[in-house]
Structure formats: C-alpha cells, structure tokens
Design an enzyme around this catalytic site. Structure first.
Site, mmCIF file in Angstrom:
data_model
loop_
_atom_site.group_PDB
_atom_site.id
_atom_site.type_symbol
_atom_site.label_atom_id
_atom_site.label_comp_id
_atom_site.label_asym_id
_atom_site.label_seq_id
_atom_site.Cartn_x
_atom_site.Cartn_y
_atom_site.Cartn_z
ATOM 1 N N VAL A 52 1.231 4.609 -3.587
ATOM 2 C CA VAL A 52 1.266 5.884 -3.131
ATOM 3 C C VAL A 52 1.830 6.464 -3.406
ATOM 4 O O VAL A 52 2.752 6.168 -2.251
ATOM 5 C CB VAL A 52 -0.263 6.232 -2.340
ATOM 6 C CG1 VAL A 52 -0.310 7.763 -2.584
ATOM 7 C CG2 VAL A 52 -1.443 5.570 -2.040
ATOM 8 N N GLY A 72 5.605 5.483 -4.496
ATOM 9 C CA GLY A 72 5.999 4.762 -4.410
ATOM 10 C C GLY A 72 6.228 4.650 -3.046
ATOM 11 O O GLY A 72 5.752 5.408 -1.897
ATOM 12 N N SER A 113 4.706 7.299 2.941
ATOM 13 C CA SER A 113 3.809 8.332 3.543
ATOM 14 C C SER A 113 2.348 7.476 3.952
ATOM 15 O O SER A 113 1.814 7.867 4.609
ATOM 16 C CB SER A 113 3.309 8.444 1.869
ATOM 17 O OG SER A 113 2.965 7.071 1.050
ATOM 18 N N HIS A 137 -1.045 -13.466 -2.125
ATOM 19 C CA HIS A 137 -2.694 -13.750 -1.763
ATOM 20 C C HIS A 137 -2.295 -14.920 -1.317
ATOM 21 O O HIS A 137 -3.420 -15.799 -0.850
ATOM 22 C CB HIS A 137 -3.250 -13.399 -2.456
ATOM 23 C CG HIS A 137 -3.712 -11.666 -2.252
ATOM 24 N ND1 HIS A 137 -4.337 -11.563 -3.483
ATOM 25 C CD2 HIS A 137 -3.340 -10.501 -1.270
ATOM 26 C CE1 HIS A 137 -4.338 -9.909 -3.350
ATOM 27 N NE2 HIS A 137 -3.422 -9.366 -2.283
ATOM 28 N N HIS A 181 1.382 -0.894 -0.302
ATOM 29 C CA HIS A 181 -0.306 -0.229 -0.064
ATOM 30 C C HIS A 181 0.883 1.339 -0.203
ATOM 31 O O HIS A 181 0.297 2.531 -0.587
ATOM 32 C CB HIS A 181 -1.210 0.221 1.076
ATOM 33 C CG HIS A 181 -2.391 -0.513 1.038
ATOM 34 N ND1 HIS A 181 -3.540 -0.563 1.194
ATOM 35 C CD2 HIS A 181 -2.059 -2.556 1.098
ATOM 36 C CE1 HIS A 181 -4.276 -1.441 1.181
ATOM 37 N NE2 HIS A 181 -3.315 -2.140 0.437
ATOM 38 N N ASP A 182 2.093 1.142 0.863
ATOM 39 C CA ASP A 182 2.941 2.551 0.197
ATOM 40 C C ASP A 182 3.717 2.428 -0.766
ATOM 41 O O ASP A 182 3.549 3.635 -1.175
ATOM 42 C CB ASP A 182 4.225 2.208 1.241
ATOM 43 C CG ASP A 182 4.975 2.898 1.772
ATOM 44 O OD1 ASP A 182 4.062 4.150 1.859
ATOM 45 O OD2 ASP A 182 6.094 3.057 2.358
HETATM 46 C C1 HEM Z 1 -2.716 -6.852 -7.759
HETATM 47 C C2 HEM Z 1 -3.627 -6.051 -7.546
HETATM 48 C C3 HEM Z 1 -4.495 -6.271 -6.237
HETATM 49 C C4 HEM Z 1 -5.398 -6.341 -5.231
HETATM 50 C C5 HEM Z 1 -6.327 -5.821 -6.270
HETATM 51 C C6 HEM Z 1 -5.891 -6.802 -3.638
HETATM 52 C C7 HEM Z 1 -6.491 -6.736 -2.532
HETATM 53 C C8 HEM Z 1 -6.729 -6.981 -1.301
HETATM 54 C C9 HEM Z 1 -7.635 -7.201 -1.437
HETATM 55 C C10 HEM Z 1 -8.733 -6.414 -1.271
HETATM 56 C C11 HEM Z 1 -7.673 -7.378 0.372
HETATM 57 C C12 HEM Z 1 -8.577 -7.645 1.752
HETATM 58 C C13 HEM Z 1 -8.420 -6.298 2.196
HETATM 59 C C14 HEM Z 1 -8.877 -6.357 3.508
HETATM 60 O O1 HEM Z 1 -10.573 -6.085 3.130
HETATM 61 O O2 HEM Z 1 -8.938 -6.842 4.461
HETATM 62 C C15 HEM Z 1 -5.951 -7.942 0.052
HETATM 63 C C16 HEM Z 1 -5.031 -8.425 1.328
HETATM 64 C C17 HEM Z 1 -3.700 -8.722 1.068
HETATM 65 N N1 HEM Z 1 -3.285 -8.454 -0.086
HETATM 66 FE FE1 HEM Z 1 -3.663 -7.353 -1.799
HETATM 67 N N2 HEM Z 1 -4.062 -7.011 -3.683
HETATM 68 C C18 HEM Z 1 -3.542 -6.783 -4.563
HETATM 69 C C19 HEM Z 1 -1.324 -6.696 -4.789
HETATM 70 C C20 HEM Z 1 -0.659 -6.594 -3.923
HETATM 71 C C21 HEM Z 1 0.181 -6.859 -3.699
HETATM 72 C C22 HEM Z 1 1.501 -6.789 -4.720
HETATM 73 C C23 HEM Z 1 0.387 -7.264 -2.465
HETATM 74 C C24 HEM Z 1 2.192 -7.991 -2.061
HETATM 75 C C25 HEM Z 1 3.192 -7.994 -2.306
HETATM 76 C C26 HEM Z 1 -0.047 -8.017 -1.293
HETATM 77 C C27 HEM Z 1 0.160 -7.725 -0.380
HETATM 78 C C28 HEM Z 1 -1.394 -8.530 0.108
HETATM 79 C C29 HEM Z 1 -1.656 -9.590 1.569
HETATM 80 C C30 HEM Z 1 -0.275 -10.120 2.757
HETATM 81 C C31 HEM Z 1 -3.180 -9.201 2.227
HETATM 82 C C32 HEM Z 1 -3.698 -10.216 3.415
HETATM 83 C C33 HEM Z 1 -3.314 -8.384 4.491
HETATM 84 C C34 HEM Z 1 -3.567 -9.443 6.006
HETATM 85 O O3 HEM Z 1 -3.873 -10.630 6.392
HETATM 86 O O4 HEM Z 1 -3.386 -8.228 6.619
HETATM 87 N N3 HEM Z 1 -1.569 -7.524 -2.816
HETATM 88 N N4 HEM Z 1 -4.887 -7.193 -0.998
#
Ligand code: HEM
Length: 336
Positions: A89, A91, A95, A208, A85-86
């Site tokens: 937005v 880079g 932030s 994920h 997330h950092d």
């Molecule tokens: C490519 C597009 C991506 C989308 C659309 C996306 C979307 C999301 C969404 C909707 C969640 C759940 C948020 C919630 O409801 O709590 C999530 C969780 C997560 N995302 Fe992504 N994400 C993306 C890419 C990434 C990338 C590139 C990474 C890391 C390199 C990442 C790492 C994570 C992790 C580790 C979680 C779990 C967080 C937790 O358990 O607290 N995501 N993501």
C-alpha cells in the site's frame, strides 16, 4: 597452439580471481551487470545515510532482531509479511505501523500481522540514541533483512533515507494487499504496477516457505473440488484441520513439509499439488509463472540468492525521500 594455451590459462585465472569478487556481497552478477530500468536505485537513498547521524543504526536493529528471533523464531515470518503488506500500500513508508482508527493496521488483510511491538521497541532504542533521526520505514526494512538472515536467506546490502508516510487507510489495504483469492493475471499486474516482474512475483511468494495462514485463507482452496490441483491426502488433512475451531484462529503451516526451514520446499510442494493457498498453487499451472516455479524447485541456492535480490528491490519501491514525509517519533503515530 602455445598462444591459445596461454590465452586459456589467462581466462581461467581471471575467472578464479574475479568470481569471488563478484560474489563478495552475496550477488553473483557479472561485472558488467546493468540493472533493468525498473531497478534503478531510488533517488535520495544512500548506503551511508546514517553514517554520521546514527552510526550504530544497523547494529541496534540487528541485535534487537537477533534477540527477538532467539525468543521466538516465528518473528521472522511475521516481519517479512509485515514488510510486504507495508510495500503493498503506497510503497515502503511504514504506513502499516500507524495505529489509528481506520488505519491499514485495522484492515481485514492485516488481521494476523505481527511484529509491531518489536519495531516500536527498536524505534524507542534508536530515539534514545539518535533522536528524530531514523525513520520507521528504514527500521522495518533493516529488521526484515536481518530477520531473513536469521532464517538463512543470503545477505543483501541496504540503502537508507526512507521517510515515513502520514497516510494510512484501511480501505487501501483491503483493496491492494493480495489475500489469496486473486488470479495470476491480477498478481502479475499488481507486481508490475510496483516495478517488479513475474520472476519477482514467483520468487517473493517463496516467503511462504515459512509461516502460517489462517483456515479462513485456506477455505477457498478447499471449497473447490479440483484433484488436478490439490493432492488428495493433503486436501483431506486440510479439511480435517480446518473443520476444527474457528477459521480465523486455526492456523496451518504454509509449507506443510518443511514448515520452519527457509528452503525451496514451497516450490516442490507446488509440484506435488500441495500449495496451501490457491494463489500459490495457481503459479504452477499458469504458463507465465510455471517455468520460474520449476526453476526454483530445482535450484535451492538460486532461490535464496534471488529472494534476497528481489527483497532488496522491493524495499526501494515508492519510497518517500528528502523533504517528503517525516521521521516519526513513534512508529505507531504520525507527528503532531
Ligand atoms: C503474491 C501474492 C501473495 C498472496 C496472495 C499472499 C497471501 C498470504 C496469505 C493469505 C497469508 C496468510 C494470512 C493469514 O491468514 O494469516 C500469507 C502469509 C504470509 N505471507 Fe503472503 N502473500 C503473497 C505474497 C507474499 C510476499 C511477496 C511475501 C514476502 C515477501 C509474503 C510473506 C508472507 C509470510 C512470511 C506469511 C506468513 C506470516 C506469518 O506466519 O505470520 N507473502 N500470505
């Protein structure tokens, strides 16, 4: 004949000697590997940046992350997500850590982010040992690498010298951070705007394979009745799970089969039509991303290696260096 045999044995011996050298840092690239243009090292970052000013910086971060992970293994997913997330937005400029009215931390996209307290605790320790030296952006980058190591991702070496940004706007986070409703075209364009490619998109989405999402993020997938992209039993399970409680607080494993293992199960799930987020599942059905999904589903070790490689480059995106930005005294506030 004898010359041909000698040549063959010379080649075999060379491969045996050179291969481990090429793999020594965890990367099995050929010796003459040239990173693509978008992967040139960022100016102003260096491996030994804190060599004199804070020699134990990496050790301090690593020990803190190890301790936090031992207390709660889900912190790894929290930190990896926070780092993404950092990056999304402006880079890697920390932030996201600024805690002020209207900052990124208060965006809808940030509601479930975790790990802020750990980064602040590391910052406090570093300020005591090396005041006004180590940026929050470098701390977050190193802590994410170390958390990834804890869950079994290959090691990746880091360069340091990132400075902290002074701007953080919630509107920007809501505009840029992908939330799970985007098209593959949007996601590809977003990654390309950051100098990352389609393969990075697929590989990094493999994060994920651990962590959870709220039912609010899953709902769009459930509303559309599309059996060709959603396994029937899995869909029923999700509907039951997300009917209970409120959508913000009810959480579901992103990888429904091996939720705590950092493995390539995420890609296998996509092949079984069991991706949790709509954006994840779409990557199997889109011709630009499908072959990478299939490759990662087949090659578990390649996934872990490639994930480390893509994360390494993600940490160099749009960094502030030199006289840009500042080294914050507290990660949650800009300096005054
Ligand atoms: C490519 C597009 C991506 C989308 C659309 C996306 C979307 C999301 C969404 C909707 C969640 C759940 C948020 C919630 O409801 O709590 C999530 C969780 C997560 N995302 Fe992504 N994400 C993306 C890419 C990434 C990338 C590139 C990474 C890391 C390199 C990442 C790492 C994570 C992790 C580790 C979680 C779990 C967080 C937790 O358990 O607290 N995501 N993501």
């Amino acid at each position: 004949m004898r010359t041909a045999l000698s040549l063959l044995s010379f080649l075999a011996v060379s491969v045996l000697i050179l291969a481990p050298m090429a793999m020594a840092d965890g990367y099995s690239q050929p010796q003459d590997y040239q990173p693509p243009a978008y992967r040139k090292p960022a100016d102003g970052l260096a491996a030994g940046y804190y060599g004199e000013s804070c020699p134990d910086m990496e050790g301090i971060v690593q020990r803190a992350v190890k301790k936090a992970f031992a207390a709660d293994y889900t912190i790894a997913a929290g930190l990896i997500c926070l780092f993404f997330h950092d990056f999304a937005v402006g880079g890697c400029d920390a932030s996201i850590l600024i805690d002020a009215p209207g900052s990124e931390k208060y965006a809808a996209a940030s509601k479930t982010l975790r790990g802020f307290e750990l980064i602040e605790a590391i910052k406090t320790e570093l300020e005591a040992k090396c005041p006004k030296t180590v940026s929050c952006a470098d701390i977050l980058t190193a802590a994410t690498r170390d958390a990834s190591r804890e869950v079994g991702v290959s090691y990746w070496p880091l360069v340091y010298g990132r400075k902290d940004g002074r701007q953080s706007r919630k509107e920007a986070a809501d505009k840029y951070v992908p939330m799970g409703r985007e098209s593959v075209t949007d996601l590809v364009a977003f990654f390309e705007s950051k100098g990352l490619n389609v393969r990075d998109l697929v590989v990094l989405s493999g994060a994920h394979t651990i962590g959870k999402a709220s039912c609010a993020a899953v709902k769009p997938r459930l509303c559309k009745n599309k059996p060709e992209t959603l396994d029937g039993k899995y869909g029923d399970f999700l509907r039951r799970k997300c009917r209970r409680g409120d959508a913000e607080h009810e959480r579901v494993e992103l990888d429904g089969v091996t939720p705590t293992a950092f493995d390539n199960g995420y890609y296998k799930n996509l092949e079984r039509r069991m991706g949790l987020l709509e954006t994840d599942q779409k990557m199997l059905h889109d011709s630009r991303t499908r072959s990478f999904v299939q490759e990662m589903a087949r090659e578990p070790e390649e996934f872990k290696r490639q994930f480390a490689e893509s994360m390494r480059w993600l940490g160099n995106v749009q960094v502030l260096t030199g006289s840009e930005g500042e080294v914050r005294s507290k990660c949650s506030a800009v300096n005054y």
